[in-house]
Enzyme design. Structure first.
Site, PDB file in Angstrom:
ATOM      1  N   SER A 213       0.839  -1.191   0.000  1.00 13.04           N
ATOM      2  CA  SER A 213       0.000   0.000   0.000  1.00 13.04           C
ATOM      3  C   SER A 213       0.884   1.255   0.000  1.00 13.04           C
ATOM      4  CB  SER A 213      -0.961  -0.042   1.189  1.00 13.04           C
ATOM      5  OG  SER A 213      -2.005   0.888   1.045  1.00 13.04           O
ATOM      6  N   GLU A 345      -8.713  -5.445  -5.102  1.00  8.74           N
ATOM      7  CA  GLU A 345      -8.183  -4.454  -4.169  1.00  8.74           C
ATOM      8  C   GLU A 345      -9.284  -3.574  -3.562  1.00  8.74           C
ATOM      9  OE1 GLU A 345      -5.082  -3.794  -3.190  1.00  8.74           O
ATOM     10  OE2 GLU A 345      -3.712  -4.679  -4.656  1.00  8.74           O
TER      11      GLU A 345
END
Length: 568
Positions: A213, A345
């Site tokens: 991330s 995601e």
């Protein structure tokens, strides 16, 4: 050659000193004392299962506390400390908002790292984990990133803290506060590792940085900056790069001025930066939009406080001189690079939206321009904006009004906008500008260790944002129920760990025939092709772009309507 000889001499010296320290610690062999140029640390011995143990050294300072006059300045190397430092507990987390509304946790004095290894003698590949959290949350602590899986594959793991939020990324866009403090913390940690890790049995000439991330975006920026050269030899960016929409802040002065004005300090940065150095650190937290306090479209736009281009006249070392896209075009990628994402995601974010803010879909219905990527520089109300939003609505949900019945279609669009397109763009641009090996993956496994999917109650098939993490780390904070030994998820975990540690050792995730890895060969990405590895129930090499039809839609729209493509 002389540099290699000198490095080897230092490694032998440090190992010898460590052995002496171990020998002098016979009263408690489970608490080894290591001596490195930074100072002495006494670690602990921890369990990683039946007949499995490793050494742990926690809370090691790698820079001076960034407080007082050092706030909003580059990290200062830590001087050697006196005596033996207790390495049994983590250092403080960096200051951040608590999960309890209105409260904070952590400290401004937070620049610590943790070292885990099964062997203190010799030289093992070093893997340095850079955590995610939107540049505003989390830490490298073992409750979220337990080392038990990785250390068993003969690597040394380092996890680090770096400054977060405004304390980590505030920038005035001029020499008064150049920015990138958290990124520079990561760089300083790597410099500390370069000097000290041999004493712990790590190889300073074989370091791999990896992150997920926002941590993946920081990894990518470290790959792109000249300052990182020689400090690491390989890199892994999981579920983000510096091109994803939220990752890079193009107008930092607006957010710095906003804080200064709210506190009554005016808008003259030559004055207010010094004033901002004097206030209690906790006063910055209310100005930091975190998670789902971020206004719509949330992570489809740059986060308030994130990496920036630094001014050319900054008084301290500059590490980001151009936007990421320009750095890529200039061929800054010089190390083997492994990049990828989970296939769903966006479900991490849409699940929380559904629970916290049921107005989101309605806001996108009312304002279709929100669907248009900000980095295409298309004006609201323009014909191009209408064409782009219409194309997306038609492709993903057949132009129906968004509602709860279209949650999966909405989630796929969010996945593509927030992550998949930018990551695919990263891969293609790097393939055009670098000859270093480039590997691409899509993690699709949906099993017992998809802990975050279980926590958020996502019912759609696929792996959501952060779902690959429990396959690399032991994460006790996210375990809802024990995973049985016979679960296939354990096999997938072993495969991911093996490929990541293979890459750390050799620069190739599948360097040899391996039954655990189903004897596959992970294809590299070339200028003319984008082969990738599908990591699901099985490992499947594929010789094309993942999600090809969806990606083609994005590339075609970008080519047709973007007035400043890739301007992130």
């Amino acid at each position: 050659m002389s540099t290699q000889i000198e490095s080897a001499r230092k490694a032998i010296c440090f190992t010898f000193v460590s052995l002496l320290a171990l020998a002098s610690s016979q009263s408690d062999p489970a608490r080894p004392i290591i001596d490195s140029p930074a100072g002495q640390v006494q670690g602990t011995t921890e369990s990683c299962g039946l007949f499995c143990s490793y050494y742990s050294f926690k809370g090691i300072p790698y820079a001076e506390p960034p407080i007082g006059s050092l706030r909003f300045r580059n990290p200062v190397p830590q001087e050697r400390w006196a005596g033996v430092r207790d390495g049994s507990n983590h250092g403080a987390e960096c200051l951040q908002a608590s999960a309890i509304p209105g409260q904070v946790r952590g400290s401004e004095d937070c620049l610590y790292l943790n070292i885990y290894t099964q062997q203190l003698i010799g030289q093992r590949p070093v893997m340095v984990w850079i955590h995610g959290g939107g540049y505003a949350g989390n830490s490298g602590n073992s409750v979220d990133f337990g080392p038990e899986k990785l250390v068993q594959d003969n690597v040394l793991l380092v996890t680090i803290n770096y400054r977060l939020g405004a304390l980590g990324f505030l920038s005035t866009g001029d020499r008064n506060a150049a920015g990138n403090w958290g990124l520079k913390d990561c760089l300083q940690a790597l410099r500390w590792i370069r000097t000290n890790i041999a004493a712990y049995g790590g190889d300073p000439n074989n370091v791999t940085i990896f992150g997920n991330s926002a941590g993946g975006a920081l990894v990518h920026l470290l790959v792109l900056t000249d300052a990182g050269q020689g400090l690491f030899q390989r890199a892994i960016a999981q579920s983000s790069t510096a091109l994803v929409p939220y990752s890079f802040q193009p107008r930092p002065r607006f957010y710095a001025d906003r804080i200064a004005t709210a506190l009554g300090f005016g808008t003259d940065s030559s004055n207010y930066v010094e004033q901002l150095r004097t206030i209690p650190a906790e006063q910055f937290i209310p100005f930091q939009e975190v998670g789902f306090t971020i206004p719509i479209p949330r992570f489809l736009r740059p986060l308030d406080f994130g990496p920036v281009v630094e001014p050319a006249d900054a008084p301290e070392e500059i590490i980001v001189r151009q936007r990421p896209i320009e750095l890529i075009r200039n061929g800054a990628h010089r190390v083997p690079f492994l990049v990828g994402y989970t296939d769903l995601e966006g479900a991490f974010f849409t699940a929380l939206d559904n629970a916290i803010d049921p107005t989101v879909k309605g806001q996108f219905n009312a304002n279709p321009h929100l669907l248009v990527p900000f980095f295409w520089n298309v004006g609201a109300g323009s014909a191009a904006s209408s064409q782009i939003s219409s194309a997306f609505r038609q492709h993903y949900w057949q132009s129906r009004p968004l509602d709860a019945s279209l949650d999966y279609e909405w989630t796929v669009y969010q996945s593509d906008h927030m992550f998949l397109f930018a990551i695919d763009q990263t891969i293609r641009l790097h393939a055009q500008t670098s000859t270093s090996p480039l590997y691409y993956y899509q993690f699709t496994y949906d099993g017992d260790l998809n802990l975050y999917k279980k926590i958020f109650g996502v019912q759609h098939p696929g792996a959501i944002h952060t779902d690959e993490l429990p396959y690399l780390f032991h994460i006790p904070s996210a375990m809802l129920v024990p995973v049985l030994p016979e679960s296939h998820a354990n096999t997938v975990s072993s495969r991911v760990v093996r490929m990541w540690t293979n890459f750390a050792r050799t620069g190739n995730p599948t360097p040899a025939q391996d039954a655990l890895l189903q004897n596959v060969q992970w294809p590299t990405v070339g200028v003319t092709g984008t082969g990738y590895l599908s990591i699901g129930h099985d490992l499947i090499p594929v010789q094309q772009t993942p999600n090809l039809s969806r990606m083609n839609l994005w590339y075609n729209l970008q080519q047709s309507y973007a007035t400043a493509p890739f301007e992130i």
